[in-house]
Write a protein that holds these residues in place. Structure first.
Motif, PDB file in Angstrom:
ATOM      1  N   SER A 196      -1.617  -2.026 -14.278  1.00 56.48           N
ATOM      2  CA  SER A 196      -0.432  -2.085 -15.141  1.00 56.48           C
ATOM      3  C   SER A 196       0.701  -1.232 -14.588  1.00 56.48           C
ATOM      4  O   SER A 196       1.874  -1.449 -14.887  1.00 56.48           O
ATOM      5  CB  SER A 196      -0.791  -1.618 -16.556  1.00 56.48           C
ATOM      6  OG  SER A 196      -1.303  -0.291 -16.529  1.00 56.48           O
ATOM      7  N   ARG A 197       0.370  -0.245 -13.750  1.00 55.23           N
ATOM      8  CA  ARG A 197       1.384   0.641 -13.175  1.00 55.23           C
ATOM      9  C   ARG A 197       1.863   0.182 -11.804  1.00 55.23           C
ATOM     10  O   ARG A 197       2.794   0.751 -11.258  1.00 55.23           O
ATOM     11  CB  ARG A 197       0.833   2.063 -13.068  1.00 55.23           C
ATOM     12  CG  ARG A 197       0.566   2.719 -14.411  1.00 55.23           C
ATOM     13  CD  ARG A 197      -0.019   4.097 -14.231  1.00 55.23           C
ATOM     14  NE  ARG A 197      -1.336   4.030 -13.569  1.00 55.23           N
ATOM     15  CZ  ARG A 197      -2.053   5.104 -13.235  1.00 55.23           C
ATOM     16  NH1 ARG A 197      -1.578   6.310 -13.472  1.00 55.23           N
ATOM     17  NH2 ARG A 197      -3.239   4.952 -12.664  1.00 55.23           N
ATOM     18  N   GLY A 198       1.195  -0.822 -11.241  1.00 52.14           N
ATOM     19  CA  GLY A 198       1.626  -1.293  -9.933  1.00 52.14           C
ATOM     20  C   GLY A 198       0.475  -1.779  -9.089  1.00 52.14           C
ATOM     21  O   GLY A 198      -0.162  -2.784  -9.399  1.00 52.14           O
ATOM     22  N   ALA A 199       0.165  -1.039  -8.014  1.00 52.00           N
ATOM     23  CA  ALA A 199      -0.872  -1.466  -7.079  1.00 52.00           C
ATOM     24  C   ALA A 199      -1.591  -0.246  -6.518  1.00 52.00           C
ATOM     25  O   ALA A 199      -0.953   0.767  -6.205  1.00 52.00           O
ATOM     26  CB  ALA A 199      -0.261  -2.282  -5.939  1.00 52.00           C
ATOM     27  N   GLU A 200      -2.906  -0.359  -6.395  1.00 51.35           N
ATOM     28  CA  GLU A 200      -3.712   0.728  -5.848  1.00 51.35           C
ATOM     29  C   GLU A 200      -4.608   0.191  -4.742  1.00 51.35           C
ATOM     30  O   GLU A 200      -5.091  -0.939  -4.801  1.00 51.35           O
ATOM     31  CB  GLU A 200      -4.592   1.354  -6.940  1.00 51.35           C
ATOM     32  CG  GLU A 200      -3.820   2.024  -8.060  1.00 51.35           C
ATOM     33  CD  GLU A 200      -4.757   2.580  -9.129  1.00 51.35           C
ATOM     34  OE1 GLU A 200      -5.978   2.290  -9.050  1.00 51.35           O
ATOM     35  OE2 GLU A 200      -4.273   3.285 -10.022  1.00 51.35           O
ATOM     36  N   LEU A 201      -4.847   1.012  -3.734  1.00 52.31           N
ATOM     37  CA  LEU A 201      -5.742   0.630  -2.653  1.00 52.31           C
ATOM     38  C   LEU A 201      -7.193   0.622  -3.125  1.00 52.31           C
ATOM     39  O   LEU A 201      -7.620   1.525  -3.840  1.00 52.31           O
ATOM     40  CB  LEU A 201      -5.606   1.608  -1.482  1.00 52.31           C
ATOM     41  CG  LEU A 201      -4.407   1.438  -0.560  1.00 52.31           C
ATOM     42  CD1 LEU A 201      -4.256   2.657   0.334  1.00 52.31           C
ATOM     43  CD2 LEU A 201      -4.537   0.178   0.281  1.00 52.31           C
TER      44      LEU A 201
ATOM     45  N   ALA B 106       0.827  -1.207   0.000  1.00 49.91           N
ATOM     46  CA  ALA B 106       0.000   0.000   0.000  1.00 49.91           C
ATOM     47  C   ALA B 106       0.859   1.253   0.000  1.00 49.91           C
ATOM     48  O   ALA B 106       0.565   2.222  -0.713  1.00 49.91           O
ATOM     49  CB  ALA B 106      -0.921  -0.010   1.219  1.00 49.91           C
ATOM     50  N   GLU B 107       1.936   1.264   0.785  1.00 47.33           N
ATOM     51  CA  GLU B 107       2.770   2.460   0.895  1.00 47.33           C
ATOM     52  C   GLU B 107       3.705   2.629  -0.287  1.00 47.33           C
ATOM     53  O   GLU B 107       4.024   3.760  -0.674  1.00 47.33           O
ATOM     54  CB  GLU B 107       3.558   2.409   2.201  1.00 47.33           C
ATOM     55  CG  GLU B 107       2.671   2.545   3.435  1.00 47.33           C
ATOM     56  CD  GLU B 107       3.432   2.489   4.742  1.00 47.33           C
ATOM     57  OE1 GLU B 107       2.840   2.810   5.770  1.00 47.33           O
ATOM     58  OE2 GLU B 107       4.618   2.095   4.717  1.00 47.33           O
ATOM     59  N   GLU B 108       4.167   1.532  -0.866  1.00 46.37           N
ATOM     60  CA  GLU B 108       5.084   1.621  -2.004  1.00 46.37           C
ATOM     61  C   GLU B 108       4.348   1.776  -3.324  1.00 46.37           C
ATOM     62  O   GLU B 108       4.885   2.334  -4.282  1.00 46.37           O
ATOM     63  CB  GLU B 108       5.981   0.388  -2.061  1.00 46.37           C
ATOM     64  CG  GLU B 108       6.896   0.215  -0.855  1.00 46.37           C
ATOM     65  CD  GLU B 108       7.901   1.343  -0.723  1.00 46.37           C
ATOM     66  OE1 GLU B 108       8.236   1.962  -1.748  1.00 46.37           O
ATOM     67  OE2 GLU B 108       8.329   1.618   0.414  1.00 46.37           O
ATOM     68  N   GLY B 109       3.106   1.245  -3.387  1.00 44.13           N
ATOM     69  CA  GLY B 109       2.348   1.325  -4.630  1.00 44.13           C
ATOM     70  C   GLY B 109       2.884   0.412  -5.714  1.00 44.13           C
ATOM     71  O   GLY B 109       2.543   0.573  -6.887  1.00 44.13           O
ATOM     72  N   HIS B 110       3.693  -0.549  -5.326  1.00 41.22           N
ATOM     73  CA  HIS B 110       4.320  -1.432  -6.320  1.00 41.22           C
ATOM     74  C   HIS B 110       4.782  -2.700  -5.603  1.00 41.22           C
ATOM     75  O   HIS B 110       5.402  -2.624  -4.531  1.00 41.22           O
ATOM     76  CB  HIS B 110       5.504  -0.727  -6.975  1.00 41.22           C
ATOM     77  CG  HIS B 110       6.061  -1.443  -8.154  1.00 41.22           C
ATOM     78  ND1 HIS B 110       6.980  -2.463  -8.039  1.00 41.22           N
ATOM     79  CD2 HIS B 110       5.822  -1.292  -9.488  1.00 41.22           C
ATOM     80  CE1 HIS B 110       7.293  -2.897  -9.242  1.00 41.22           C
ATOM     81  NE2 HIS B 110       6.606  -2.209 -10.137  1.00 41.22           N
ATOM     82  N   PHE B 111       4.492  -3.870  -6.161  1.00 39.17           N
ATOM     83  CA  PHE B 111       4.854  -5.127  -5.510  1.00 39.17           C
ATOM     84  C   PHE B 111       6.364  -5.321  -5.447  1.00 39.17           C
ATOM     85  O   PHE B 111       6.898  -5.811  -4.451  1.00 39.17           O
ATOM     86  CB  PHE B 111       4.195  -6.305  -6.242  1.00 39.17           C
ATOM     87  CG  PHE B 111       2.737  -6.481  -5.914  1.00 39.17           C
ATOM     88  CD1 PHE B 111       2.342  -7.247  -4.821  1.00 39.17           C
ATOM     89  CD2 PHE B 111       1.760  -5.867  -6.674  1.00 39.17           C
ATOM     90  CE1 PHE B 111       0.997  -7.408  -4.510  1.00 39.17           C
ATOM     91  CE2 PHE B 111       0.415  -6.019  -6.373  1.00 39.17           C
ATOM     92  CZ  PHE B 111       0.035  -6.782  -5.282  1.00 39.17           C
ATOM     93  N   GLY B 112       7.070  -4.951  -6.510  1.00 45.25           N
ATOM     94  CA  GLY B 112       8.515  -5.106  -6.521  1.00 45.25           C
ATOM     95  C   GLY B 112       9.188  -4.240  -5.473  1.00 45.25           C
ATOM     96  O   GLY B 112      10.101  -4.686  -4.766  1.00 45.25           O
ATOM     97  N   ASP B 113       8.748  -2.974  -5.357  1.00 46.92           N
ATOM     98  CA  ASP B 113       9.329  -2.078  -4.353  1.00 46.92           C
ATOM     99  C   ASP B 113       8.997  -2.549  -2.939  1.00 46.92           C
ATOM    100  O   ASP B 113       9.819  -2.428  -2.031  1.00 46.92           O
ATOM    101  CB  ASP B 113       8.814  -0.647  -4.565  1.00 46.92           C
ATOM    102  CG  ASP B 113       9.349  -0.026  -5.840  1.00 46.92           C
ATOM    103  OD1 ASP B 113      10.338  -0.545  -6.381  1.00 46.92           O
ATOM    104  OD2 ASP B 113       8.767   0.970  -6.308  1.00 46.92           O
ATOM    105  N   ALA B 114       7.775  -3.066  -2.766  1.00 49.22           N
ATOM    106  CA  ALA B 114       7.394  -3.584  -1.454  1.00 49.22           C
ATOM    107  C   ALA B 114       8.264  -4.778  -1.070  1.00 49.22           C
ATOM    108  O   ALA B 114       8.706  -4.903   0.075  1.00 49.22           O
ATOM    109  CB  ALA B 114       5.920  -3.988  -1.455  1.00 49.22           C
TER     110      ALA B 114
END
Length: 293
Positions: A53-58, A14-22
Motif C-alpha cells: 500500500s506504501r509502494g514497492a519493497e524488494l 527498487a531504488e525509488e521504492g515506488h512505481f510512480g517515482d520510478a
C-alpha cells in the motif's frame, strides 16, 4: 524480451521504492513499468518486487539479484558507448546538463568545449539520469544540480546561480514595496519531479519553508510548461534566464529570496583524463554565474 530494458525497470522501482517515482525517473508512464516488471518476473520465475500500500519493497530474491542487475545495465551501456566510439572513429565529447541549468550556462559550456574537442554531443536530462550515464560511460561528463548522489564519480566545485521567481503578472507581489516569498502562499510551485534529483529537491523545499513559503509542488517537464502554469495565474516557478521571459505576457520575474532559491551546479565525470575538460566547463559556469550577479 529486451532484458536490459526490463532490468532498468526493476532497478528503478527498487531504488525509488515506488512505481510512480520510478516511472518519472525513466520518463515514462507507470503502466508500462509495472507491466514490464511483471514480464521480467515471469521470465525469471521469481518475484522481485512486493507491491504494498506504501509502494514497492524488494523480496529476498530481488535483494539478491539487484547488484547483478546494476552490473548488467552498466556493462551494456559501456558496450554501446565503446561501439559508438569505434564506429565514429572520432574524439567526440559527449556531455549532458540538467534543464535547470538554463540556456546561457549551456551555451557558455558548449562554446568552451568547442575549443578543446573536435566535436561534441549534448543531451538534456534529469540529474539522476545523467549520473547513471556518466557512470556507465555513455557520457563523458555532466552538469548536475547539487546536492546529488554521485557515487564514485569525481565532482567539481559547486557554482551558485541566482534564480528569479516567475510570478503571474497580475499578482499583488509584483507591486509590493518589499516582496517576500511568503507573499506567494496559495500558489502552486512549479518544479521538476522529486525523482529528478531527490537531495536537491528536498533541500530547496526546506529553504523555501524556512523563508515562510510551504509550497504545493506542481511537477513540470519544461520551461514552456512552467510559463503556461504561471501565466494562468495559479502558480509560481524559478528561472536562471529571466531575460528570456521578460517580454512574455502574463508573467513577471522578481529577484525574491536570493539565498533560498539559488541553484547550485557542479560538473561530474568518471575518467581522470577528463579533469582538464571538466575544469574548462566549471570555468564557463563561473563566468556566467558572475555575469548574472
Amino acid at each position: 524480451m529486451d532484458l536490459v530494458r526490463h532490468l532498468r525497470f526493476f532497478v528503478a522501482v527498487a531504488e525509488e521504492g515506488h512505481f510512480g517515482d520510478a516511472a518519472a525517473r525513466l520518463e515514462m508512464t507507470q503502466p508500462p513499468v509495472s507491466q514490464g516488471l511483471r514480464r521480467l518476473e515471469r521470465e525469471l520465475g521469481v518475484q522481485l518486487i512486493r507491491r504494498t500500500s506504501r509502494g514497492a519493497e524488494l523480496t529476498d530474491a530481488g535483494r539478491g539479484l539487484l547488484p547483478r542487475a546494476r552490473l548488467l545495465i552498466d556493462d551494456a551501456a559501456r558496450f554501446l558507448g565503446e561501439a559508438r566510439r569505434l564506429h565514429e572513429g572520432s574524439e567526440v565529447l559527449r556531455w549532458g546538463a540538467v534543464p535547470l541549468a538554463g540556456s546561457a550556462a549551456v551555451a557558455a559550456v558548449a562554446q568552451r568545449l568547442g575549443d578543446v574537442s573536435s566535436g561534441q554531443e549534448m543531451v538534456s536530462a534529469a540529474a539522476v539520469s545523467l549520473i547513471e550515464q556518466v557512470s556507465a560511460g555513455t557520457l563523458d561528463l555532466a552538469i548536475v544540480d547539487a546536492p546529488c548522489v554521485t557515487g564514485t564519480l569525481t565532482t567539481g566545485p559547486v557554482v551558485v546561480f541566482r534564480r528569479h521567481v516567475v510570478v503571474p503578472a497580475r499578482h499583488p507581489v509584483t507591486t509590493a514595496a518589499r516582496p517576500r516569498l511568503r507573499h506567494l502562499a496559495g500558489l502552486d510551485f512549479c518544479h521538476p519531479p522529486r525523482a529528478a534529483n531527490p537531495p536537491a529537491h528536498d533541500q530547496l523545499i526546506d529553504r523555501l519553508r524556512e523563508s515562510g513559503l510551504d509550497p504545493r509542488i506542481l511537477a513540470v517537464s519544461s520551461s514552456e510548461h512552467l510559463v503556461a502554469a504561471v501565466a494562468g495565474g495559479g502558480a509560481v516557478g524559478l528561472t536562471v534566464d529571466p531575460e528570456r521571459l521578460a517580454s512574455l505576457d502574463g508573467v513577471r520575474c522578481l529577484p525574491i529570496g536570493r539565498d533560498a532559491t539559488a541553484l547550485r551546479l557542479r560538473v561530474v565525470y568518471r575518467e581522470s583524463a577528463l579533469a582538464e575538460v571538466a575544469d574548462v566547463s566549471t570555468a564557463a559556469l563561473w563566468k556566467i554565474s558572475k555575469a548574472a550577479g
